[in-house]
Design a protein around this motif. Structure first.
Motif, PDB file in Angstrom:
ATOM      1  N   UNK A 316       0.828  -1.207   0.000  1.00  0.00           N
ATOM      2  CA  UNK A 316       0.000   0.000   0.000  1.00  0.00           C
ATOM      3  C   UNK A 316       0.864   1.260   0.000  1.00  0.00           C
ATOM      4  N   UNK A 317       1.967   1.240   0.749  1.00  0.00           N
ATOM      5  CA  UNK A 317       2.865   2.407   0.799  1.00  0.00           C
ATOM      6  C   UNK A 317       3.538   2.641  -0.558  1.00  0.00           C
ATOM      7  N   UNK A 318       4.012   1.563  -1.161  1.00  0.00           N
ATOM      8  CA  UNK A 318       4.652   1.674  -2.484  1.00  0.00           C
ATOM      9  C   UNK A 318       3.656   2.221  -3.511  1.00  0.00           C
ATOM     10  N   UNK A 358      -2.750  -0.944  -4.454  1.00  0.00           N
ATOM     11  CA  UNK A 358      -4.048  -0.493  -3.959  1.00  0.00           C
ATOM     12  C   UNK A 358      -5.205  -1.346  -4.452  1.00  0.00           C
ATOM     13  N   UNK A 359      -5.137  -1.820  -5.696  1.00  0.00           N
ATOM     14  CA  UNK A 359      -6.260  -2.565  -6.269  1.00  0.00           C
ATOM     15  C   UNK A 359      -6.579  -3.829  -5.470  1.00  0.00           C
ATOM     16  N   UNK A 360      -5.635  -4.789  -5.350  1.00  0.00           N
ATOM     17  CA  UNK A 360      -5.972  -6.015  -4.619  1.00  0.00           C
ATOM     18  C   UNK A 360      -5.904  -5.874  -3.105  1.00  0.00           C
ATOM     19  N   UNK A 361      -4.932  -5.090  -2.609  1.00  0.00           N
ATOM     20  CA  UNK A 361      -4.673  -5.078  -1.166  1.00  0.00           C
ATOM     21  C   UNK A 361      -5.827  -4.422  -0.397  1.00  0.00           C
ATOM     22  N   UNK A 424      -1.785   5.538   5.441  1.00  0.00           N
ATOM     23  CA  UNK A 424      -1.385   4.127   5.539  1.00  0.00           C
ATOM     24  C   UNK A 424      -0.192   3.985   6.473  1.00  0.00           C
ATOM     25  N   UNK A 425       0.781   4.885   6.351  1.00  0.00           N
ATOM     26  CA  UNK A 425       1.996   4.827   7.179  1.00  0.00           C
ATOM     27  C   UNK A 425       1.674   4.932   8.663  1.00  0.00           C
TER      28      UNK A 425
END
Length: 446
Positions: A316-318, A358-361, A424-425
Motif C-alpha cells: 500500500x505504501x509503495x 491499492x487494487x488487490x490489497x 497508511x503509514x
C-alpha cells in the motif's frame, strides 16, 4: 496454525468459482470504456450526462452493498452470490436492448446492484474459507478475475468496434454468458463455515472445514470462531460503530474511499478521453484499453505472489507514493500535448503500480480487518463508501477536464495519493499470516 495441512486444490477451486463474480465486476466496470465513444453519439451526451452515465453503475453498487451485507449475515454468503449472478445476466441483456437514455440508465443501475453485491460478497466469502497463510493470495484471486474480466472485455470491445453504430449493444449483451456460468458455478460452492457456526449449524461447518484442512485445523478453527462469537451481538449497524471496533471501521472506510479517489479509475473509464486529448484516433484509443488490460493482469499476478510475503502495508505504501509521483509526470505530458506513445508509457506505469498495490490489497484488508459478528455489515459500510467515492470520481472527471483541461485533475489525484501514503503509514497495521480471529483479538486488545 501448527501441525495443520490443507487441501489446496479444493481451496483454490472454490476460490476461483466464487471469484467469477469478480470477472463480472471487471466486465461491467470495463465495458463502458469501449462503448463510450458510441454512446456519446447514440445519446448526444454532454459532459455532465457522460459523467452520470458512467457513474450510474456506482449508484447501483451502493444499493447492492447496502442490502447484501444484511442479506449475507441473515441468509448466508451463497444465496447472495446467486442473486448477484441473476442480476448480472438480466441487466446485460437489458442494457443491450436499450432504446433510450433513461432505459439504459435504469439497466446500468441494475447492473451496478449486481456489481456491488459481488464486490462485497466474493472477497468476504474467499477470506472466510481460506486458511490464514494463503488468505491474502486467495482474496487476490478475486482481483485477478476482475482484471481478466477487464482485459477480455477490452479485447472484445476492440474487435467489435468495427461493427457499426450498434456495436455497443453486443459489447454489453455478451455479459450474459459469464453471468450464467457464474450462476452454475455458485451451485457447487459450500456455505461459509464461519457463517454456518454463527447460525448454529456447527455440524455443517465441520463438514466444510474437513474438506479444507486436517482435523487439527478443523478443531482450532471452530474453537477460535466460537470464542470470537461469544457474547457478541447480532452485528447490526449500531455495533459497527462501537468503540472497540471503531478504529477498524474507520481504517476500512478510509482505505475504500482512497482506493477510488486515488484517480486510477479515471484512466480505466476515460481512456478514450485521455488519448483523444493528445490526438489519438478511435482505433488507438481502443488499443490503449487492451494494453491497459494486459499490464493490469501482469501486475495483479505480481501482487498475488507478494501479498502474503512482502505484506499488505508495504504494498500500500509503495502504491500510494508511486502513483503520486507518476501522476505529476502524466499531468505534465498531457498539459504539453506530447505524443500518445509517451503518455501511454506513464498511463501503463500508473496502472501497473495500482494493480500490484491499492487494487488487490484494499479488498484483502476490507475482507479481513472486521470481527466475525459484524463482518457482513461492516464490509457493506466500507464498500458503500468505496462506490460513493467512485461515483464522485467518474462523475466529476468530464466536468473538471472541460474546465481545467484533461491534465488538470491528475494534479489533484497526485495530492490525494500522497495524503493516502501518510494515512497508511500512520494508521494501517500489517495483517499477513494471522487468522481472522487473531486479528479480532488484537483489535479488541488495542
Amino acid at each position: 496454525m501448527q501441525g495443520t495441512t490443507y487441501n489446496n486444490r479444493y481451496i483454490i477451486g472454490i476460490s476461483f468459482i466464487s471469484a467469477l463474480g469478480g470477472y463480472l465486476f471487471g466486465f461491467d466496470f470495463a465495458v463502458i470504456s469501449g462503448a463510450l465513444p458510441f454512446l456519446r453519439s447514440q445519446f448526444g451526451l454532454t459532459p455532465v450526462w457522460e459523467g452520470f452515465l458512467t457513474g450510474s453503475l456506482a449508484l447501483g453498487c451502493i444499493v447492492g452493498c447496502m442490502f447484501s451485507g444484511r442479506l449475507a449475515d441473515k441468509y448466508g454468503r451463497k444465496p447472495g452470490l446467486m442473486l448477484a449472478a441473476i442480476i448480472f445476466a438480466v441487466s446485460s441483456v437489458g442494457i443491450a436492448l436499450s432504446k433510450g437514455l433513461v432505459y439504459f440508465l435504469v439497466m446500468r443501475f441494475a447492473a451496478g446492484i449486481g456489481v456491488g453485491m459481488a464486490s462485497m460478497l466474493c472477497p468476504m466469502y474467499i477470506a472466510e474459507i481460506s486458511p490464514a497463510a494463503v488468505r491474502g493470495r486467495n482474496v487476490a484471486i478475486n482481483q485477478l478475475t476482475v482484471v481478466i474480466g477487464i482485459l477480455v472485455t477490452n479485447l472484445v470491445n476492440y474487435f467489435l468496434a468495427d461493427g457499426g453504430t450498434d456495436a455497443w449493444r453486443w459489447m454489453f449483451g455478451l455479459g450474459a454468458v459469464p453471468s450464467v456460468l457464474f450462476l452454475i458455478g455458485v451451485n457447487w460452492l459450500p456455505e461459509s463455515p464461519r457463517w454456518l457456526i454463527k447460525a448454529g449449524r456447527t455440524l455443517q461447518a465441520e463438514k466444510v472445514l474437513h474438506k479444507i484442512g486436517s482435523e487439527v485445523f478443523v478443531e482450532q478453527t471452530i474453537t477460535a470462531i466460537n470464542k470470537s462469537l461469544t457474547g457478541g451481538s447480532a452485528g447490526g449497524f449500531k455495533e459497527i460503530f462501537a468503540k472497540s471496533v471503531r478504529p477498524a471501521v474507520i481504517v476500512g472506510i478510509t482505505l475504500a474511499v482512497f482506493q477510488q479517489l486515488c484517480g486510477i479509475n479515471v484512466v480505466f473509464n476515460y481512456t478514450s478521453t485521455i488519448f483523444e486529448s493528445v490526438g489519438a484516433n478511435l482505433n488507438r484509443q481502443l488499443f490503449e484499453t487492451v494494453a491497459i488490460g494486459i499490464v493490469n493482469l501482469l501486475f495483479t499476478l505480481l501482487a498475488m505472489w507478494q501479498v502474503d510475503k512482502l505484506g499488505r502495508k508495504p504494498l500500500m505504501l509503495i502504491g500510494s507514493l508511486g502513483l503520486s509521483i507518476v501522476y505529476i509526470v502524466l499531468a505534465f505530458l498531457l498539459q504539453q500535448h506530447l505524443s500518445a506513445g509517451l503518455v501511454s508509457i506513464f498511463v501503463l506505469l500508473a496502472i501497473g503500480i495500482y494493480a500490484c498495490s491499492l487494487a488487490p490489497v484494499t479488498w484483502v484488508l476490507i475482507s479481513e480487518i472486521f470481527p466475525n459478528n459484524i463482518r457482513g455489515s461492516a464490509s457493506s459500510v466500507a464498500i458503500v463508501s468505496l462506490w460513493s467515492a467512485y461515483f464522485i470520481l467518474v462523475f466529476t472527471f468530464p466536468i473538471l477536464a472541460k474546465k481545467l483541461g484533461t491534465y488538470g485533475p491528475f494534479y489533484l489525484y497526485s495530492a490525494i495519493c500522497f495524503a493516502g501514503f501518510l494515512f497508511v503509514k500512520s494508521k494501517v497495521k500489517e495483517t499477513k499470516g494471522q487468522t481472522l480471529e487473531e486479528l479480532e483479538d488484537n483489535l479488541i486488545r488495542h
